[in-house]
Write a protein that holds these residues in place. Structure first.
Motif, short mmCIF file in Angstrom:
data_model
loop_
_atom_site.label_atom_id
_atom_site.label_comp_id
_atom_site.label_asym_id
_atom_site.label_seq_id
_atom_site.Cartn_x
_atom_site.Cartn_y
_atom_site.Cartn_z
N LEU A 30 -101.17 42.99 60.28
CA LEU A 30 -100.44 42.79 59.03
C LEU A 30 -101.41 42.73 57.86
O LEU A 30 -102.55 42.30 58.02
N GLU A 31 -100.94 43.14 56.68
CA GLU A 31 -101.74 42.96 55.47
C GLU A 31 -100.83 42.82 54.26
O GLU A 31 -99.73 43.37 54.23
N VAL A 32 -101.30 42.07 53.28
CA VAL A 32 -100.54 41.87 52.05
C VAL A 32 -100.83 43.03 51.11
O VAL A 32 -101.97 43.27 50.73
N ALA A 33 -99.76 43.74 50.73
CA ALA A 33 -99.91 44.88 49.82
C ALA A 33 -99.88 44.44 48.37
O ALA A 33 -100.44 45.12 47.49
N GLY A 34 -99.23 43.29 48.09
CA GLY A 34 -99.14 42.82 46.72
C GLY A 34 -98.34 41.53 46.64
O GLY A 34 -97.71 41.12 47.62
N GLU A 35 -98.37 40.90 45.47
CA GLU A 35 -97.63 39.66 45.24
C GLU A 35 -96.98 39.71 43.87
O GLU A 35 -97.48 40.37 42.95
N ILE A 43 -89.23 44.87 42.41
CA ILE A 43 -88.69 46.23 42.46
C ILE A 43 -89.73 47.24 41.99
O ILE A 43 -89.95 48.28 42.61
N ASP A 44 -90.39 46.90 40.89
CA ASP A 44 -91.42 47.79 40.34
C ASP A 44 -92.57 47.97 41.32
O ASP A 44 -93.01 49.10 41.59
N LEU A 45 -93.06 46.86 41.89
CA LEU A 45 -94.18 46.95 42.83
C LEU A 45 -93.79 47.67 44.11
O LEU A 45 -94.59 48.43 44.67
N ALA A 46 -92.58 47.44 44.58
CA ALA A 46 -92.13 48.10 45.81
C ALA A 46 -92.12 49.61 45.63
O ALA A 46 -92.49 50.36 46.55
N ARG A 47 -91.72 50.07 44.47
CA ARG A 47 -91.70 51.50 44.22
C ARG A 47 -93.10 52.08 44.08
O ARG A 47 -93.35 53.23 44.44
N ARG A 48 -94.03 51.28 43.53
CA ARG A 48 -95.39 51.78 43.32
C ARG A 48 -96.27 51.64 44.56
O ARG A 48 -97.08 52.51 44.85
N ASP A 50 -95.10 51.00 47.83
CA ASP A 50 -94.44 51.49 49.04
C ASP A 50 -94.76 50.61 50.26
O ASP A 50 -95.28 51.09 51.27
N PRO A 51 -94.45 49.31 50.19
CA PRO A 51 -94.73 48.43 51.35
C PRO A 51 -93.76 48.72 52.49
O PRO A 51 -92.71 49.33 52.30
N ASP A 52 -94.12 48.25 53.67
CA ASP A 52 -93.23 48.39 54.83
C ASP A 52 -92.13 47.34 54.80
O ASP A 52 -91.06 47.53 55.39
N LEU A 53 -92.40 46.24 54.12
CA LEU A 53 -91.46 45.12 54.11
C LEU A 53 -91.71 44.23 52.89
O LEU A 53 -92.85 44.09 52.45
N VAL A 54 -90.63 43.64 52.37
CA VAL A 54 -90.74 42.68 51.28
C VAL A 54 -90.29 41.32 51.78
O VAL A 54 -89.20 41.19 52.34
#
Length: 219
Positions: A30-35, A43-48, A50-54
């Motif tokens: 596992l790794e943290v893609a962002g916070e 929503i903005d970060l998920a689109r930029r 592209d994480p596997d899960l929020v």
């Protein structure tokens, strides 16, 4: 080796985000893609990113976690993102609304780290994180809010046995309980469940429950 599962953490409390990040980044898979600290930024970060899960909190400023989940994972979203809702609020209303919005799982923040990691891996793998007894409780309490489609059973493209399995899923039965009820192996039941989700274009068992009630298959 497979690439690690990338996770976006959305919670308005920095200490919570730090704690989740520490637990997640300590895992080799596992790794943290962002916070972030609000649903709009999620929503903005998920689109930029592209994480596997929020991992999504419920009560947040600007945009709450329920609406953010709806915009990321709800019906009609072109590229849905898997969402695991983690909150301090143990209210059936939040559970129900989160699942209706498109979340694949629901955990409380006081869950032990092992349970959080299990939840992340379960949802990332495409399964729903809801124990059968939780499904029964939610369905029993909120089934009246799910409006059935009149005379829709004939339109369901399922074989009789698949329809039977779908009804049992909607009644909150686990695979082992379904296997015992229908005198089948658990592997056979898993095959039926997978086939049902594929045929009906459903993401997981939670969506199958809602589908069954909307179609009037369970009362």
């Amino acid at each position: 080796m497979n690439a690690p599962t990338r996770i976006l953490i959305c919670d308005d409390q920095p200490l919570i985000r730090t704690g989740f990040s520490t637990i997640i980044d300590a895992q080799p898979d596992l790794e943290v893609a962002g916070e972030c600290g609000d649903g709009h930024t999620a929503i903005d970060l998920a689109r930029r990113l592209d994480p596997d899960l929020v991992v999504m909190d419920v009560r947040m400023p600007i945009l709450d976690g329920i609406e953010a989940t709806r915009r990321l994972a709800g019906a009609g979203v072109e590229h849905p993102v898997k969402v695991l809702v983690v909150t301090t609020f143990n209210l059936d209303e939040y559970v129900y609304e989160a699942l209706r919005a498109g979340a694949s799982g629901f955990l409380l923040k006081d869950a032990p780290p092992g349970q959080l990691l299990h939840g992340i891996r379960t949802v990332a793998a495409g399964a729903a994180l809801l124990a059968p007894e939780v499904t029964r409780q939610l369905v029993g309490r909120y089934a009246t809010r799910i409006r059935p489609v009149p005379d829709a059973e004939d339109d369901i493209a399922l074989a009789p046995r698949e329809l039977e399995v779908l009804r049992l899923i909607a009644n909150g039965m686990s695979n082992s309980e379904i296997a015992e009820t229908l005198v089948l192996s658990q592997e056979t039941v898993k095959t039926y469940v997978s086939r049902i989700l594929t045929k009906l274009d459903l993401r997981d068992r939670v969506q199958a429950v809602v589908y069954a009630f909307r179609r009037g298959l369970v009362t």
